[in-house]
Design a protein around this motif. Sequence first.
Motif, mmCIF file in Angstrom:
data_model
loop_
_atom_site.group_PDB
_atom_site.id
_atom_site.type_symbol
_atom_site.label_atom_id
_atom_site.label_comp_id
_atom_site.label_asym_id
_atom_site.label_seq_id
_atom_site.Cartn_x
_atom_site.Cartn_y
_atom_site.Cartn_z
ATOM 1 N N ALA A 137 20.960 -24.719 70.103
ATOM 2 C CA ALA A 137 21.037 -25.668 71.217
ATOM 3 C C ALA A 137 20.717 -25.013 72.552
ATOM 4 O O ALA A 137 20.542 -25.712 73.561
ATOM 5 N N GLY A 138 20.646 -23.671 72.568
ATOM 6 C CA GLY A 138 20.300 -22.982 73.803
ATOM 7 C C GLY A 138 21.410 -22.134 74.397
ATOM 8 O O GLY A 138 21.230 -21.529 75.451
ATOM 9 N N TRP A 139 22.556 -22.082 73.723
ATOM 10 C CA TRP A 139 23.637 -21.223 74.203
ATOM 11 C C TRP A 139 23.321 -19.781 73.803
ATOM 12 O O TRP A 139 23.078 -19.491 72.645
ATOM 13 N N THR A 140 23.331 -18.884 74.759
ATOM 14 C CA THR A 140 23.035 -17.487 74.465
ATOM 15 C C THR A 140 24.207 -16.851 73.730
ATOM 16 O O THR A 140 25.362 -17.249 73.900
ATOM 17 N N GLN A 141 23.892 -15.855 72.927
ATOM 18 C CA GLN A 141 24.949 -15.181 72.182
ATOM 19 C C GLN A 141 25.907 -14.446 73.121
ATOM 20 O O GLN A 141 27.110 -14.380 72.846
ATOM 21 N N SER A 142 25.400 -13.922 74.204
ATOM 22 C CA SER A 142 26.283 -13.233 75.147
ATOM 23 C C SER A 142 27.266 -14.208 75.790
ATOM 24 O O SER A 142 28.440 -13.879 76.000
ATOM 25 N N GLU A 143 26.801 -15.435 76.072
ATOM 26 C CA GLU A 143 27.695 -16.426 76.661
ATOM 27 C C GLU A 143 28.732 -16.903 75.651
ATOM 28 O O GLU A 143 29.909 -17.081 75.979
ATOM 29 N N LEU A 144 28.300 -17.095 74.408
ATOM 30 C CA LEU A 144 29.250 -17.498 73.370
ATOM 31 C C LEU A 144 30.287 -16.401 73.142
ATOM 32 O O LEU A 144 31.480 -16.687 72.972
ATOM 33 N N ALA A 145 29.844 -15.160 73.131
ATOM 34 C CA ALA A 145 30.779 -14.045 72.961
ATOM 35 C C ALA A 145 31.783 -14.015 74.112
ATOM 36 O O ALA A 145 32.980 -13.782 73.900
ATOM 37 N N ARG A 146 31.297 -14.243 75.323
ATOM 38 C CA ARG A 146 32.193 -14.253 76.485
ATOM 39 C C ARG A 146 33.240 -15.341 76.345
ATOM 40 O O ARG A 146 34.427 -15.113 76.595
ATOM 41 N N ARG A 147 32.812 -16.526 75.937
ATOM 42 C CA ARG A 147 33.743 -17.642 75.807
ATOM 43 C C ARG A 147 34.734 -17.440 74.668
ATOM 44 O O ARG A 147 35.820 -18.020 74.679
ATOM 45 N N MET A 148 34.347 -16.655 73.674
ATOM 46 C CA MET A 148 35.253 -16.358 72.563
ATOM 47 C C MET A 148 36.102 -15.115 72.838
ATOM 48 O O MET A 148 36.907 -14.726 71.995
ATOM 49 N N HIS A 149 35.889 -14.498 74.014
ATOM 50 C CA HIS A 149 36.588 -13.258 74.367
ATOM 51 C C HIS A 149 36.333 -12.191 73.305
ATOM 52 O O HIS A 149 37.249 -11.455 72.896
ATOM 53 N N ALA A 150 35.077 -12.125 72.861
ATOM 54 C CA ALA A 150 34.701 -11.179 71.814
ATOM 55 C C ALA A 150 33.736 -10.135 72.358
ATOM 56 O O ALA A 150 32.943 -10.412 73.262
ATOM 57 N N ASP A 151 33.826 -8.951 71.804
ATOM 58 C CA ASP A 151 32.861 -7.912 72.117
ATOM 59 C C ASP A 151 31.483 -8.368 71.624
ATOM 60 O O ASP A 151 31.352 -8.946 70.541
ATOM 61 N N ARG A 152 30.445 -8.079 72.411
ATOM 62 C CA ARG A 152 29.091 -8.540 72.052
ATOM 63 C C ARG A 152 28.637 -7.994 70.708
ATOM 64 O O ARG A 152 28.013 -8.710 69.920
ATOM 65 N N GLY A 153 28.972 -6.753 70.426
ATOM 66 C CA GLY A 153 28.600 -6.178 69.144
ATOM 67 C C GLY A 153 29.317 -6.841 67.984
ATOM 68 O O GLY A 153 28.716 -7.113 66.940
ATOM 69 N N ASN A 154 30.615 -7.122 68.157
ATOM 70 C CA ASN A 154 31.360 -7.809 67.098
ATOM 71 C C ASN A 154 30.847 -9.220 66.894
ATOM 72 O O ASN A 154 30.799 -9.725 65.768
ATOM 73 N N PHE A 155 30.477 -9.884 68.005
ATOM 74 C CA PHE A 155 29.957 -11.240 67.890
ATOM 75 C C PHE A 155 28.664 -11.259 67.079
ATOM 76 O O PHE A 155 28.448 -12.167 66.272
ATOM 77 N N LYS A 157 27.915 -9.489 64.639
ATOM 78 C CA LYS A 157 28.278 -9.420 63.227
ATOM 79 C C LYS A 157 28.878 -10.745 62.759
ATOM 80 O O LYS A 157 28.592 -11.223 61.662
ATOM 81 N N THR A 158 29.716 -11.331 63.607
ATOM 82 C CA THR A 158 30.397 -12.573 63.234
ATOM 83 C C THR A 158 29.412 -13.699 62.953
ATOM 84 O O THR A 158 29.585 -14.482 62.014
ATOM 85 N N ILE A 159 28.341 -13.789 63.734
ATOM 86 C CA ILE A 159 27.425 -14.925 63.642
ATOM 87 C C ILE A 159 26.615 -14.916 62.343
ATOM 88 O O ILE A 159 25.989 -15.911 61.992
ATOM 89 N N VAL A 160 26.658 -13.784 61.615
ATOM 90 C CA VAL A 160 25.959 -13.718 60.329
ATOM 91 C C VAL A 160 26.892 -13.298 59.196
ATOM 92 O O VAL A 160 26.448 -13.070 58.071
ATOM 93 N N SER A 161 28.201 -13.198 59.474
ATOM 94 C CA SER A 161 29.141 -12.646 58.501
ATOM 95 C C SER A 161 29.505 -13.637 57.402
ATOM 96 O O SER A 161 29.653 -14.832 57.640
#
Length: 260
Positions: A137-155, A157-161
């Motif tokens: 939809a256009g949400w960047t992974q860095s923005e989603l990680a920020r909103r989830m309070h997640a480290d960018r590297g962990n995010f 992994k999460t998005i394909v885990s």
Amino acid sequence: MSTVGRPHGNAKYHLENCRCLPCRVAASAYDNNRRRAIAYGRWQPFVDAEPVRQHVRALGEFGIGWMRLARLAGVSTGGVSKLLYGDPQRGLAPTRRVRPETALKLLAVEPVLDNLSDRTVIDGTGTRRRLQALVYAGWTQSELARRMHADRGNFAKTIVSNLVEVATHKTAVALYDQLWRIDPVEAGIPAHRAEAARQIAVARGWAPIGAWDDDHIDDPQAHPDWTGWCGTARGRAIHYRIKIPVCQPCRSAAAHTAAA
């Protein structure tokens, strides 16, 4: 996120959606045991504690410890402790019989998402699909990680885990429910970054929000409906028209039509 060494059985059947024969047999035996124990509790003044004890131990495999279970069921921790361990200081063996009302309260607790501990590892299908759809939809992974309070590297992994923790899943569901109808550009994402996010999703074959029904997004066996006609002979032609690679259900439907 690394996978866990959970053995095949009832917990792996429900938490990781493993459908191998040992997992199916264990899940069936657990369900039969629980139904039988509940039926006993409807009429006997005291019931055999063993089926209840097995249920308590099975919940432990889901990450629901006996003290947490006691709180969820509204029974005393002392009673559950004696059910499992007896009273070693007094030389008493684990409880052989329990009152029907206690048995029913314990048996009523099931390993549903709200009862699992935040650290319990579960199947990541629904989490993965929701986050990928938001990127489409256009949400960047860095923005989603920020909103989830997640480290960018962990995010990343999460998005394909294949497996995620319960807390991560709940956070992803809440974020998806919050953002799926919001235009990321109107929310402040630069247009060029939103377009870059979409291109990443397209390149990786991630499905958009509109391809998922709420009833199926968590089902590992479900496929996204890219066209509104996926899984039918008409679907493949629509794939070509909207320039989206043909999905497996549409390929299968087209092959079936050609063979008929």
